[in-house]
Scaffold this active site. Structure first.
Site, mmCIF file in Angstrom:
data_model
loop_
_atom_site.group_PDB
_atom_site.id
_atom_site.type_symbol
_atom_site.label_atom_id
_atom_site.label_comp_id
_atom_site.label_asym_id
_atom_site.label_seq_id
_atom_site.Cartn_x
_atom_site.Cartn_y
_atom_site.Cartn_z
ATOM 1 N N ASN A 1 0.866 -1.185 0.000
ATOM 2 C CA ASN A 1 0.000 0.000 0.000
ATOM 3 C C ASN A 1 0.901 1.232 0.000
ATOM 4 O O ASN A 1 1.508 1.544 1.009
ATOM 5 C CB ASN A 1 -0.886 -0.038 1.259
ATOM 6 C CG ASN A 1 -1.740 1.203 1.421
ATOM 7 O OD1 ASN A 1 -1.823 2.033 0.522
ATOM 8 N ND2 ASN A 1 -2.380 1.326 2.577
ATOM 9 N N LYS B 1 0.056 4.246 -0.295
ATOM 10 C CA LYS B 1 -0.628 5.404 0.325
ATOM 11 C C LYS B 1 -0.436 6.655 -0.534
ATOM 12 O O LYS B 1 -0.376 6.553 -1.756
ATOM 13 C CB LYS B 1 -0.129 5.591 1.764
ATOM 14 C CG LYS B 1 -0.244 4.316 2.599
ATOM 15 C CD LYS B 1 -0.070 4.561 4.059
ATOM 16 C CE LYS B 1 -0.163 3.227 4.798
ATOM 17 N NZ LYS B 1 -0.040 3.374 6.235
ATOM 18 N N HIS C 1 -9.406 0.864 5.106
ATOM 19 C CA HIS C 1 -8.123 0.996 5.826
ATOM 20 C C HIS C 1 -8.361 1.868 7.058
ATOM 21 O O HIS C 1 -9.177 2.794 7.035
ATOM 22 C CB HIS C 1 -7.078 1.624 4.897
ATOM 23 C CG HIS C 1 -5.706 1.588 5.472
ATOM 24 N ND1 HIS C 1 -5.275 2.504 6.411
ATOM 25 C CD2 HIS C 1 -4.673 0.741 5.265
ATOM 26 C CE1 HIS C 1 -4.029 2.200 6.751
ATOM 27 N NE2 HIS C 1 -3.637 1.139 6.079
ATOM 28 N N GLU D 1 -6.814 4.230 8.245
ATOM 29 C CA GLU D 1 -6.661 5.682 8.018
ATOM 30 C C GLU D 1 -7.937 6.269 7.432
ATOM 31 O O GLU D 1 -8.314 7.401 7.750
ATOM 32 C CB GLU D 1 -5.446 5.936 7.105
ATOM 33 C CG GLU D 1 -4.143 5.710 7.864
ATOM 34 C CD GLU D 1 -2.982 5.241 7.015
ATOM 35 O OE1 GLU D 1 -3.035 5.342 5.774
ATOM 36 O OE2 GLU D 1 -1.990 4.758 7.613
ATOM 37 N N GLU E 1 -5.251 -5.543 10.660
ATOM 38 C CA GLU E 1 -4.214 -4.542 10.909
ATOM 39 C C GLU E 1 -4.472 -3.869 12.251
ATOM 40 O O GLU E 1 -5.279 -2.923 12.329
ATOM 41 C CB GLU E 1 -4.238 -3.484 9.812
ATOM 42 C CG GLU E 1 -3.999 -4.019 8.422
ATOM 43 C CD GLU E 1 -3.417 -2.952 7.514
ATOM 44 O OE1 GLU E 1 -2.285 -3.135 7.070
ATOM 45 O OE2 GLU E 1 -4.081 -1.938 7.283
ATOM 46 N N GLY F 1 2.640 1.645 10.997
ATOM 47 C CA GLY F 1 3.599 2.741 10.879
ATOM 48 C C GLY F 1 4.302 3.085 12.176
ATOM 49 O O GLY F 1 4.959 4.120 12.282
ATOM 50 N N SER G 1 3.630 -2.802 10.381
ATOM 51 C CA SER G 1 5.091 -2.842 10.509
ATOM 52 C C SER G 1 5.699 -4.186 10.090
ATOM 53 O O SER G 1 6.622 -4.680 10.739
ATOM 54 C CB SER G 1 5.505 -2.464 11.941
ATOM 55 O OG SER G 1 5.059 -1.151 12.247
HETATM 56 C C1 PEP Z 1 -0.702 -0.138 6.460
HETATM 57 O O1 PEP Z 1 -0.879 1.062 6.524
HETATM 58 O O2 PEP Z 1 -1.541 -0.858 5.915
HETATM 59 C C2 PEP Z 1 0.497 -0.689 7.069
HETATM 60 C C3 PEP Z 1 0.503 -1.939 7.394
HETATM 61 O O3 PEP Z 1 1.549 0.180 7.264
HETATM 62 P P1 PEP Z 1 3.000 -0.192 7.863
HETATM 63 O O4 PEP Z 1 3.463 -1.425 7.164
HETATM 64 O O5 PEP Z 1 3.833 1.001 7.530
HETATM 65 O O6 PEP Z 1 2.817 -0.390 9.329
#
Ligand code: PEP
Length: 254
Positions: A12, A14, A98, A100, A170, A176, A216
């Protein structure tokens, strides 16, 4: 790695990467990952780069995903993009709900389920995201929150559509932040989500659904996470922005 379901690993990107940067990343991934057949590999650039990346990966094993879409099929929805428009660029997957978007765009489970239905209506495979916040986990609410999100975001899908849907677990506190769920936490939560799918649809359907872990994921933790029986892939944010780290996540997972 011997898996019950084929791994699916999606990047992703973003709101990152110009068209030129997207093309450079896609080009490098194509070279790095040319021989991988064991994993479904998906890249999700921003809308503005979909057309260019689509052409660049046409003859490769990389598949294209979008990061969002409208629940409506056309009409007066300024600034929105519908499933049919994504199909014009050979998009196959779309990330929905997601955290966000749940947080900043106030997307609800109901909206996400409408988007998932619209995606299937256009033969796009939705990647439906669910996950608890740290406060919810610490308050002992995790299972309740996840069950509500899973049931609500997937409401109204047929069994056939569910099998073609990917669920991404997630935990919001791991996105992040550099914090990853332990492999045991990830496995237990994935097994819990599969149990909710079995109750909502049926056991056979739940067994076929791929559940990605996100939060992460990095080259050094991918192998252990993907080794868990109910972890069927990853949704990767930060580490998907560099060809080397995204490619290493995939290579370390097989
Ligand atoms: C995400 O935003 O879907 C995500 C998993 O981000 P990160 O890998 O940076 O934690």
């Amino acid at each position: 790695m011997n898996k019950e379901r084929k791994l699916i690993i999606a990047g992703n990107w973003k709101m990152n990467k110009t068209v030129a940067e997207s093309l450079a990343l896609a080009g490098n991934l194509k070279l790095e990952l040319a021989n991988i057949r064991e994993v479904d590999i998906v890249v999700c650039p921003p809308f503005t780069a979909l057309e260019s990346v689509s052409k660049a990966i046409l003859d490769s094993n990389l598949r294209l995903g979008a990061q969002n879409m409208s629940e409506n099929n056309f009409g007066a929805f300024t600034g929105e993009i519908c499933a049919g428009m994504l199909k014009e660029f050979s998009v196959r997957y779309v990330i929905l709900g997601h955290s966000e978007r749940r947080q900043y765009q106030k997307e609800t489970d109901k909206m996400i389920s409408q988007k998932a239905k619209a995606a299937h209506g256009a033969s796009l495979k939705p990647i439906v995201c669910v996950g608890e916040t740290l406060a919810e986990r610490e308050a002992g609410q995790m299972e309740k929150v996840l069950e509500t999100q899973v049931r609500g975001s997937l409401a109204g899908l047929t069994r056939e559509q569910m099998v073609e849907t990917i669920v991404a677990y997630e935990p919001v506190w791991a996105i992040g932040t550099g914090k990853t769920a332990t492999t045991q936490q990830a496995q237990d939560t994935h097994a819990f989500i599969r149990g909710v799918l079995a109750k909502t649809f049926d056991e056979a359907t739940a067994k076929k659904v791929r559940i990605q872990y996100g939060g992460s994921v990095k080259p050094n933790n991918a192998r252990e996470l993907m080794g868990q029986p109910d972890v069927d892939g990853a949704l990767v944010g930060g580490a998907a922005l560099e060809a080397r780290s995204f490619a290493d996540i995939i290579k370390n997972s097989i």
